[in-house]
Enzyme design. Sequence first.
Site, PDB file in Angstrom:
ATOM      1  N   ARG A 239       0.863  -1.183   0.000  1.00 18.03           N
ATOM      2  CA  ARG A 239       0.000   0.000   0.000  1.00 18.03           C
ATOM      3  C   ARG A 239       0.898   1.232   0.000  1.00 18.03           C
ATOM      4  O   ARG A 239       1.922   1.267   0.697  1.00 18.03           O
ATOM      5  CB  ARG A 239      -0.894   0.034   1.254  1.00 18.03           C
ATOM      6  CG  ARG A 239      -2.058  -0.940   1.223  1.00 18.03           C
ATOM      7  CD  ARG A 239      -3.117  -0.590   0.171  1.00 18.03           C
ATOM      8  NE  ARG A 239      -4.228  -1.524   0.141  1.00 18.03           N
ATOM      9  CZ  ARG A 239      -4.260  -2.647  -0.571  1.00 18.03           C
ATOM     10  NH1 ARG A 239      -3.230  -2.984  -1.326  1.00 18.03           N
ATOM     11  NH2 ARG A 239      -5.330  -3.422  -0.561  1.00 18.03           N
ATOM     12  N   GLU A 268      -4.616   7.109  -4.670  1.00 19.65           N
ATOM     13  CA  GLU A 268      -4.734   6.597  -6.042  1.00 19.65           C
ATOM     14  C   GLU A 268      -6.063   7.000  -6.656  1.00 19.65           C
ATOM     15  O   GLU A 268      -7.042   7.104  -5.943  1.00 19.65           O
ATOM     16  CB  GLU A 268      -4.618   5.061  -6.024  1.00 19.65           C
ATOM     17  CG  GLU A 268      -3.270   4.607  -5.499  1.00 19.65           C
ATOM     18  CD  GLU A 268      -3.145   3.087  -5.342  1.00 19.65           C
ATOM     19  OE1 GLU A 268      -4.143   2.383  -5.594  1.00 19.65           O
ATOM     20  OE2 GLU A 268      -2.063   2.627  -4.967  1.00 19.65           O
ATOM     21  N   HIS A 287      -1.237  -0.017  -9.786  1.00 14.52           N
ATOM     22  CA  HIS A 287      -1.809  -0.960  -8.808  1.00 14.52           C
ATOM     23  C   HIS A 287      -2.391  -2.208  -9.496  1.00 14.52           C
ATOM     24  O   HIS A 287      -3.604  -2.446  -9.448  1.00 14.52           O
ATOM     25  CB  HIS A 287      -2.871  -0.265  -7.941  1.00 14.52           C
ATOM     26  CG  HIS A 287      -3.099  -0.955  -6.622  1.00 14.52           C
ATOM     27  ND1 HIS A 287      -3.497  -0.292  -5.493  1.00 14.52           N
ATOM     28  CD2 HIS A 287      -2.969  -2.252  -6.273  1.00 14.52           C
ATOM     29  CE1 HIS A 287      -3.618  -1.161  -4.486  1.00 14.52           C
ATOM     30  NE2 HIS A 287      -3.304  -2.356  -4.938  1.00 14.52           N
TER      31      HIS A 287
HETATM   32  C1  GLV Z   1      -4.375  -5.435  -3.719  1.00 13.72           C
HETATM   33  O1  GLV Z   1      -3.690  -4.492  -3.494  1.00 13.72           O
HETATM   34  C2  GLV Z   1      -4.947  -6.280  -2.720  1.00 13.72           C
HETATM   35  O2  GLV Z   1      -4.914  -5.941  -1.533  1.00 13.72           O
HETATM   36  O3  GLV Z   1      -5.471  -7.336  -3.101  1.00 13.72           O
END
Ligand code: GLV
Length: 321
Positions: A239, A268, A287
Amino acid sequence: MSKPFVYVTRLLPEDQLAKLKETANVEMWEKEEEPCPRKVLLEKAREADGLLTMLSDKIDQELLEQAENLKVIANLAVGYDNIDVKYAASKKITVCNTPDVLTDTTADLAFALLMASARRIAKAADYIKEGKWKGWGPLQMAGMDIHGKTLGIVGMGKIGTAVAKRGTGFDMKILYHNRSRNKAAEEAHGAKHASFDEVLEQSDFVVCLTPLTEETKEMFTYEAFKKMKRKAIFVNASRGAVVKEDDLKRAIEDGLIAGAGLDVFASEPIQPDHPLLGLRQVTALPHIGSSSEETRLKMMELCSRNIAAVLKGKQPETPVT
Ligand code: GLV
Ligand code: GLV
């Protein structure tokens, strides 16, 4: 008795929701890449028995307060820092995530980002497409070796362990930092437990895979980057908020580290004028850690099964603990 109502906050493929539709009336936000506006989310949550949410949806006290029928939230992610889990529990709402099904896919991406950063893959691909390749050069696009280096993993859960496994295939020495020892990873991959500082000081690649919690928030500061080797690369696939982004920018500008591969950002989506994108040493991705088609479909199916289970009074497969 009428079926329970489930709201899905993005447009998902019908097939993955088929099972859920046997149990519930399902409604979806109409867009795939644009989030459901807060106003709509609050409105739907007020009626819903179940929510299928994205990591970009903020499921906070305000929302949970109004959601009087809500029994289950299934988040399409392994991370669930977007949900006030404590408050949900106090209202007897079950929260589920999608562990396991995305482990290897996310580890693949984290390792790909490490490799792309070390070998300047994105830059080299642009170079040729932009017509800059005038001939072979002795140090052209020279990057840094991956094999035989030290891989430091911060957050040694399932994904961290899967990244360690990949590292062993490249003859890497594996160090890790985690709240608790991971004996299985030590035995299977020769990973050595170390303090956060030791991982920073000794690794050529520091890969962050820790969940975002009060403890891990902004743990990567200028001081932390200063402890890293000057030739080291930082990779983040967890994160964005575990990093103080201004500090990372300064650390790269000041030459404290060689570069960064980032799949996640504090807020984001980021725009092209984001300060970190201005640095040539940064490889950035939108991401996409778990984003293989196979895995994303499995994640959707798992969310559907979890919601259906709770609505039928059964135990879901993957509630968050
Ligand atoms: C992606 O970032 C997740 O937490 O699956
Ligand atoms: C590179 O292509 C080489 O042959 O060394």
